[in-house]
Design a protein around this motif. Structure first.
Motif, PDB file in Angstrom:
ATOM      1  N   ASN A  75     -28.233  22.555 -15.513  1.00  0.00           N
ATOM      2  CA  ASN A  75     -29.348  23.742 -14.857  1.00  0.00           C
ATOM      3  C   ASN A  75     -28.352  25.167 -14.890  1.00  0.00           C
ATOM      4  O   ASN A  75     -29.506  25.785 -14.043  1.00  0.00           O
ATOM      5  CB  ASN A  75     -29.226  22.806 -13.539  1.00  0.00           C
ATOM      6  N   GLY A  76     -27.472  25.062 -15.280  1.00  0.00           N
ATOM      7  CA  GLY A  76     -27.233  27.099 -15.472  1.00  0.00           C
ATOM      8  C   GLY A  76     -26.622  27.756 -14.355  1.00  0.00           C
ATOM      9  O   GLY A  76     -26.304  27.359 -13.025  1.00  0.00           O
ATOM     10  N   TYR A  77     -26.504  28.571 -14.490  1.00  0.00           N
ATOM     11  CA  TYR A  77     -26.106  29.587 -13.740  1.00  0.00           C
ATOM     12  C   TYR A  77     -24.443  29.501 -12.755  1.00  0.00           C
ATOM     13  O   TYR A  77     -23.700  28.104 -13.775  1.00  0.00           O
ATOM     14  CB  TYR A  77     -26.843  29.924 -12.054  1.00  0.00           C
ATOM     15  N   HIS A  78     -24.043  29.599 -11.512  1.00  0.00           N
ATOM     16  CA  HIS A  78     -22.887  29.574 -10.523  1.00  0.00           C
ATOM     17  C   HIS A  78     -22.829  27.559 -10.563  1.00  0.00           C
ATOM     18  O   HIS A  78     -21.436  26.898 -10.780  1.00  0.00           O
ATOM     19  CB  HIS A  78     -22.435  30.205 -10.249  1.00  0.00           C
ATOM     20  N   ALA A  79     -23.470  27.391 -10.165  1.00  0.00           N
ATOM     21  CA  ALA A  79     -23.565  25.555 -10.083  1.00  0.00           C
ATOM     22  C   ALA A  79     -23.326  24.732 -10.868  1.00  0.00           C
ATOM     23  O   ALA A  79     -22.477  23.791 -11.122  1.00  0.00           O
ATOM     24  CB  ALA A  79     -25.018  25.483  -9.305  1.00  0.00           C
ATOM     25  N   ASP A  80     -24.280  24.699 -11.701  1.00  0.00           N
ATOM     26  CA  ASP A  80     -23.920  24.691 -13.323  1.00  0.00           C
ATOM     27  C   ASP A  80     -24.145  22.699 -13.130  1.00  0.00           C
ATOM     28  O   ASP A  80     -22.822  22.322 -14.026  1.00  0.00           O
ATOM     29  CB  ASP A  80     -22.831  25.095 -13.786  1.00  0.00           C
ATOM     30  N   LYS A  81     -24.715  22.818 -12.684  1.00  0.00           N
ATOM     31  CA  LYS A  81     -25.292  21.216 -12.329  1.00  0.00           C
ATOM     32  C   LYS A  81     -25.805  20.395 -13.494  1.00  0.00           C
ATOM     33  O   LYS A  81     -26.027  21.010 -13.595  1.00  0.00           O
ATOM     34  CB  LYS A  81     -25.295  20.755 -11.083  1.00  0.00           C
ATOM     35  N   PRO A  82     -24.946  18.948 -13.502  1.00  0.00           N
ATOM     36  CA  PRO A  82     -26.036  18.082 -15.061  1.00  0.00           C
ATOM     37  C   PRO A  82     -27.198  17.809 -14.950  1.00  0.00           C
ATOM     38  O   PRO A  82     -27.204  17.612 -13.100  1.00  0.00           O
ATOM     39  CB  PRO A  82     -24.776  16.540 -14.875  1.00  0.00           C
ATOM     40  N   ARG A  83     -27.697  18.103 -15.631  1.00  0.00           N
ATOM     41  CA  ARG A  83     -29.421  18.401 -15.753  1.00  0.00           C
ATOM     42  C   ARG A  83     -29.702  16.940 -16.816  1.00  0.00           C
ATOM     43  O   ARG A  83     -29.731  16.828 -17.893  1.00  0.00           O
ATOM     44  CB  ARG A  83     -30.236  19.660 -15.941  1.00  0.00           C
ATOM     45  N   PRO A  84     -30.442  15.302 -16.547  1.00  0.00           N
ATOM     46  CA  PRO A  84     -30.979  14.352 -16.893  1.00  0.00           C
ATOM     47  C   PRO A  84     -31.876  15.071 -17.828  1.00  0.00           C
ATOM     48  O   PRO A  84     -32.918  14.405 -17.884  1.00  0.00           O
ATOM     49  CB  PRO A  84     -30.737  13.274 -16.616  1.00  0.00           C
ATOM     50  N   ILE A  85     -31.295  15.774 -18.950  1.00  0.00           N
ATOM     51  CA  ILE A  85     -32.924  16.524 -19.682  1.00  0.00           C
ATOM     52  C   ILE A  85     -32.926  15.522 -21.442  1.00  0.00           C
ATOM     53  O   ILE A  85     -33.890  16.089 -22.195  1.00  0.00           O
ATOM     54  CB  ILE A  85     -33.627  17.515 -19.895  1.00  0.00           C
ATOM     55  N   SER A  86     -31.481  14.973 -21.334  1.00  0.00           N
ATOM     56  CA  SER A  86     -31.476  14.266 -22.730  1.00  0.00           C
ATOM     57  C   SER A  86     -32.322  13.878 -23.174  1.00  0.00           C
ATOM     58  O   SER A  86     -33.132  13.953 -24.634  1.00  0.00           O
ATOM     59  CB  SER A  86     -30.194  13.267 -23.036  1.00  0.00           C
ATOM     60  N   PRO A  87     -33.791  13.103 -22.657  1.00  0.00           N
ATOM     61  CA  PRO A  87     -35.007  12.727 -23.113  1.00  0.00           C
ATOM     62  C   PRO A  87     -35.742  13.255 -23.818  1.00  0.00           C
ATOM     63  O   PRO A  87     -36.845  12.769 -24.526  1.00  0.00           O
ATOM     64  CB  PRO A  87     -35.441  11.461 -21.977  1.00  0.00           C
ATOM     65  N   TYR A  88     -35.420  14.094 -23.300  1.00  0.00           N
ATOM     66  CA  TYR A  88     -36.813  15.279 -24.051  1.00  0.00           C
ATOM     67  C   TYR A  88     -36.390  16.109 -25.335  1.00  0.00           C
ATOM     68  O   TYR A  88     -36.790  16.499 -25.854  1.00  0.00           O
ATOM     69  CB  TYR A  88     -36.669  16.832 -23.146  1.00  0.00           C
ATOM     70  N   ARG A  89     -34.981  15.913 -25.515  1.00  0.00           N
ATOM     71  CA  ARG A  89     -33.787  16.493 -26.885  1.00  0.00           C
ATOM     72  C   ARG A  89     -34.966  15.255 -27.854  1.00  0.00           C
ATOM     73  O   ARG A  89     -35.406  15.595 -28.681  1.00  0.00           O
ATOM     74  CB  ARG A  89     -31.945  16.347 -26.516  1.00  0.00           C
ATOM     75  N   ASP A  90     -34.691  14.420 -27.691  1.00  0.00           N
ATOM     76  CA  ASP A  90     -34.409  12.877 -28.153  1.00  0.00           C
ATOM     77  C   ASP A  90     -36.228  12.927 -28.706  1.00  0.00           C
ATOM     78  O   ASP A  90     -37.031  12.746 -29.904  1.00  0.00           O
ATOM     79  CB  ASP A  90     -34.317  11.677 -27.336  1.00  0.00           C
ATOM     80  N   TYR A  91     -37.487  13.304 -27.579  1.00  0.00           N
ATOM     81  CA  TYR A  91     -38.666  13.586 -27.974  1.00  0.00           C
ATOM     82  C   TYR A  91     -38.519  14.671 -29.286  1.00  0.00           C
ATOM     83  O   TYR A  91     -39.750  14.437 -29.674  1.00  0.00           O
ATOM     84  CB  TYR A  91     -39.458  14.036 -26.821  1.00  0.00           C
ATOM     85  N   VAL A  92     -37.897  16.010 -28.969  1.00  0.00           N
ATOM     86  CA  VAL A  92     -38.403  16.789 -29.725  1.00  0.00           C
ATOM     87  C   VAL A  92     -37.766  16.422 -31.034  1.00  0.00           C
ATOM     88  O   VAL A  92     -38.145  16.293 -32.301  1.00  0.00           O
ATOM     89  CB  VAL A  92     -37.614  18.226 -29.434  1.00  0.00           C
ATOM     90  N   ILE A  93     -36.821  15.402 -32.004  1.00  0.00           N
ATOM     91  CA  ILE A  93     -35.915  15.050 -32.170  1.00  0.00           C
ATOM     92  C   ILE A  93     -37.003  13.967 -33.299  1.00  0.00           C
ATOM     93  O   ILE A  93     -37.500  14.347 -34.844  1.00  0.00           O
ATOM     94  CB  ILE A  93     -34.743  14.309 -32.351  1.00  0.00           C
ATOM     95  N   ARG A  94     -37.368  13.181 -31.558  1.00  0.00           N
ATOM     96  CA  ARG A  94     -38.822  12.132 -33.050  1.00  0.00           C
ATOM     97  C   ARG A  94     -39.955  12.777 -33.017  1.00  0.00           C
ATOM     98  O   ARG A  94     -40.830  12.753 -34.936  1.00  0.00           O
ATOM     99  CB  ARG A  94     -39.546  11.311 -32.098  1.00  0.00           C
ATOM    100  N   ALA A  95     -40.030  14.193 -32.371  1.00  0.00           N
ATOM    101  CA  ALA A  95     -41.568  14.578 -33.439  1.00  0.00           C
ATOM    102  C   ALA A  95     -41.788  14.898 -34.265  1.00  0.00           C
ATOM    103  O   ALA A  95     -42.566  14.902 -35.142  1.00  0.00           O
ATOM    104  CB  ALA A  95     -41.752  15.593 -32.061  1.00  0.00           C
ATOM    105  N   PHE A  96     -40.191  15.934 -34.460  1.00  0.00           N
ATOM    106  CA  PHE A  96     -39.922  16.401 -36.486  1.00  0.00           C
ATOM    107  C   PHE A  96     -39.778  15.344 -37.094  1.00  0.00           C
ATOM    108  O   PHE A  96     -40.454  15.299 -38.368  1.00  0.00           O
ATOM    109  CB  PHE A  96     -38.698  16.706 -36.152  1.00  0.00           C
TER     110      PHE A  96
END
Length: 187
Positions: A75-96
């Motif tokens: 999630n960025g900045y100083h906390a930089d905690k994991p953000r489970p957003i990889s399904p979005y990445r996979d969506y973009v790949i499938r879209a292409f």
């Protein structure tokens, strides 16, 4: 000015260039040999079609979109905690890979949750799930304020401004960042 086009590249160079351009990977020795030995008409077109059907094509093309939307698994900045957003990445790949129309691609990312009734578990289809995952676009802004951001108005406004900046640069092709501090009559 005396300029002349470059000479046509040899077949090994062609297959390597095309492979790197479309899938981001070098061709295998067998793929190079197959293209070199293909003396039938339209050999180059068949090579292009084969590479466009590769699952690696979507991965290669998604790189550019994910860079623009500032995709990150944290999630960025100083906390930089994991953000489970990889399904979005996979969506973009499938879209292409499925050659999704750009208008639909944008519609799903900006309003995928409004495209169907997802409140009834009996009616949820893989397409509805994909539409909901697509809205991950709206979560790409860095969020260093913690989970109680909704109750912290100044921090929430920063996140909203970051979200709008991503929207502006991605969808509109222009920056909205200067409008955060300036109020020019043409902004």
């Amino acid at each position: 000015s005396g300029f002349k086009p470059s000479e046509e590249a040899d077949r090994v160079t062609l297959v390597r260039r095309l492979s790197f351009d479309l899938i981001g990977l070098p061709p295998t020795p067998a793929e190079v040999d197959a293209f070199i030995n293909d003396d039938q008409p339209r050999a180059y077109e068949r090579l292009v079609d084969r590479l466009l059907k590769s699952p690696h094509y979507g991965e290669r093309m998604a790189i550019y979109w994910l860079d623009v939307v500032r995709y990150a698994d944290s999630n960025g900045y100083h906390a930089d905690k994991p953000r489970p957003i990889s399904p979005y990445r996979d969506y973009v790949i499938r879209a292409f890979n499925s050659d999704k129309p750009y208008s639909r691609f944008l519609q799903e990312q900006l309003a995928g949750d409004e495209l169907a009734d997802y409140t009834d578990p009996e009616k949820i289809t893989p397409e509805i799930v994909d539409n909901l995952v697509a809205t991950g676009f709206l979560r790409m802004a860095p969020d260093g304020t913690g989970s109680d951001i909704v109750n912290r108005v100044p921090e929430r406004m920063e996140v909203v401004a970051d979200e709008l900046e991503i929207f502006g640069s991605t969808i509109l092709g222009l920056t909205l960042k200067c409008a955060r501090c300036h109020s020019h009559k043409y902004d």
